[in-house]
Design an enzyme around this catalytic site. Structure first.
Site, PDB file in Angstrom:
ATOM      1  N   HIS A 112      36.790  40.807  30.065  1.00  0.00           N
ATOM      2  CA  HIS A 112      36.497  40.939  31.792  1.00  0.00           C
ATOM      3  C   HIS A 112      35.678  39.827  32.107  1.00  0.00           C
ATOM      4  O   HIS A 112      34.844  39.384  31.325  1.00  0.00           O
ATOM      5  CB  HIS A 112      35.743  42.485  31.790  1.00  0.00           C
ATOM      6  CG  HIS A 112      35.708  42.723  33.414  1.00  0.00           C
ATOM      7  ND1 HIS A 112      34.813  42.207  34.252  1.00  0.00           N
ATOM      8  CD2 HIS A 112      36.400  43.577  34.091  1.00  0.00           C
ATOM      9  CE1 HIS A 112      34.995  42.710  35.599  1.00  0.00           C
ATOM     10  NE2 HIS A 112      35.779  43.467  35.491  1.00  0.00           N
ATOM     11  N   ASP A 151      41.039  48.259  33.816  1.00  0.00           N
ATOM     12  CA  ASP A 151      42.365  48.170  34.302  1.00  0.00           C
ATOM     13  C   ASP A 151      43.336  48.716  33.315  1.00  0.00           C
ATOM     14  O   ASP A 151      44.589  49.139  33.499  1.00  0.00           O
ATOM     15  CB  ASP A 151      42.674  46.754  34.746  1.00  0.00           C
ATOM     16  CG  ASP A 151      41.647  46.359  35.966  1.00  0.00           C
ATOM     17  OD1 ASP A 151      41.581  47.011  36.783  1.00  0.00           O
ATOM     18  OD2 ASP A 151      41.037  45.340  35.501  1.00  0.00           O
TER      19      ASP A 151
END
Length: 428
Positions: free
Chosen positions: A307, A364
């Site tokens: 991330h 995600d």
């Protein structure tokens, strides 16, 4: 520590105040930089080191893997609160009492009918239209059906605008999906909770009774909470900068939806599934693709791992992994795509290359798995993200307007041609 910072430019020294946040973050206040120095500005592509505002909504520490809404940890909120409680917390600053929550929900339900003319707008879209484009357009269109501007100094007007969009947005979300699938457009059921209603509007078949699955309700509730706000990301910054022109709430939210659409932002969970599909089409060899991901010369990019903000782990991923396991276990889904996902997850959690670099599966990755298992089409994944992010966008817009922040207007460093005399067309 000094409460001032000193910059030396061309031999001249300039002092700027340092500001400390409640979590001991330190910022240098440079709003007087250009005026004091006669034109010097900062350049910070992507705003990685630039704070655009002061905010009391969300605290994020990427190095330590901390995410808090209004001081409450994401772990406790996901475990003990529901999405509507979290929405109230983000927007109004405190967790609601039972009475406040019931009133909030009742007020939202009272605004959950969308003007029938909106159906004419959605009918004009072809089935091939991406649901995010449909959602952005319909959200913007709500302005036409609610033309009066909101007086931000009126708590009543502000509150009414907030419950109005919270009531209508889930309807637009379900309509975007059902339009794509050629299904009749459904309205909600006032007897249901907020998240239960979303699922029924999306999945109710026209020829059979709809049955709720509590595991799916719980998983979606957690997903929406985990996506509800994330500090000054691309779409949130878009909402704030659009609203800084005194654009209305619906127009600002429409701009945020468009920003969220991008594959580097809200579209990341869709990109995860597209990657898994590509791996399946190539034989489903996860070890081959993990090797490709480690090869710096290979253009393949492993989506859903690591991330930009979290340098250790994504705290949201730890929470939603459990929900993903529960959904897959309860539904008993047999899907080669999900098998590939589980294979990639296992290898990434055990491979020293990924462990050493802290490239863990992020939110995600798991949200894409859950949405697929629930039967939500891949092009709807980002729409579901928008549904979760809605209260955060509202909270950020409200905070920006109440703080009377100036219109957003970044500077630039010009690197084009210097003055050139005009050439007549025959001389070019």
């Amino acid at each position: 520590m000094s409460d001032k910072a000193t910059l030396e430019i061309n031999g001249e020294k300039y002092e700027f105040p340092l500001i400390k946040g409640t979590e001991n973050e330190v910022a240098m206040d440079i709003k007087s930089l250009r005026g004091a120095t006669g034109g010097v500005i900062t350049v910070d592509p992507g705003y990685k080191n630039t704070g655009s505002c002061e905010s009391a909504i969300t605290f994020l520490d990427g190095e330590k893997g901390i995410l808090r809404y209004r001081g409450y940890s994401i772990e406790e909120l996901a475990d003990k609160a529901d999405f509507l409680e979290v929405a109230y917390l983000l927007i109004f600053g405190e967790l609601p009492t039972n009475e406040q929550l019931e009133q909030f929900h009742d007020d939202i339900k009272s605004h959950s009918v969308v003007d029938d003319d909106v159906k004419k707008i959605i009918d004009a879209f072809p089935k091939s239209a991406h649901p995010m484009g449909v959602l952005s357009s319909l959200t913007s269109a709500l302005t036409a059906f609610n033309p009066s501007s909101v007086d931000v100094n009126s708590e009543e007007q502000m509150y009414n605008a907030i419950v109005r969009i919270l009531g209508k947005f889930p309807v637009l979300v379900s309509w975007a999906m059902r339009k794509k699938q050629g299904l009749p457009l459904e309205y909600g059921d006032d007897s249901l909770g907020y998240v239960e209603n979303v699922l029924k509007m999306m999945f109710k078949s026209p020829n059979k009774e709809y049955e709720q699955n509590e595991i799916l309700v719980n998983a979606l509730d957690k997903l929406l909470i985990l996506h509800a706000d994330h500090e000054q990301n691309c779409s949130t910054s878009t909402v704030r900068i659009t609203g800084s022109s005194h654009a209305g709430l619906f127009a600002s939210l429409s701009a945020g939806i468009s920003a969220l659409w991008g594959p580097l932002h809200g579209g990341a969970n869709q990109a995860v599934l597209e990657m898994l599909e590509a791996i399946k089409e190539d034989g489903g060899d996860t070890k081959k693709y993990m090797a490709k991901a480690k090869d710096k010369e290979d253009p393949f990019r492993l989506m859903g791992f690591g991330h930009r903000v979290y340098k250790n782990f994504d705290p949201r991923a730890r929470i939603i992994k459990k929900a993903a396991d529960e959904v897959l276990g309860d539904l008993g889904v047999e899907d080669p795509i999900l098998d590939i996902a589980k294979g990639l997850e296992q290898e990434a959690l055990e491979d020293p290359y990924f462990v050493d670099r802290k490239l863990y599966p992020n939110v995600d990755f798991y949200s894409g798995i859950i949405y697929r298992a629930m039967g939500i089409p891949v092009e709807m994944f980002t729409v579901m993200f928008a549904l979760g992010r809605l209260p955060g966008w509202i909270a950020q817009w409200r905070e920006m307007r109440l703080r009377k922040e100036p219109i957003g207007r970044p500077r630039q460093l010009y690197v084009g041609e210097t003055y050139r005399p005009f050439k007549e067309i025959q001389n070019r």
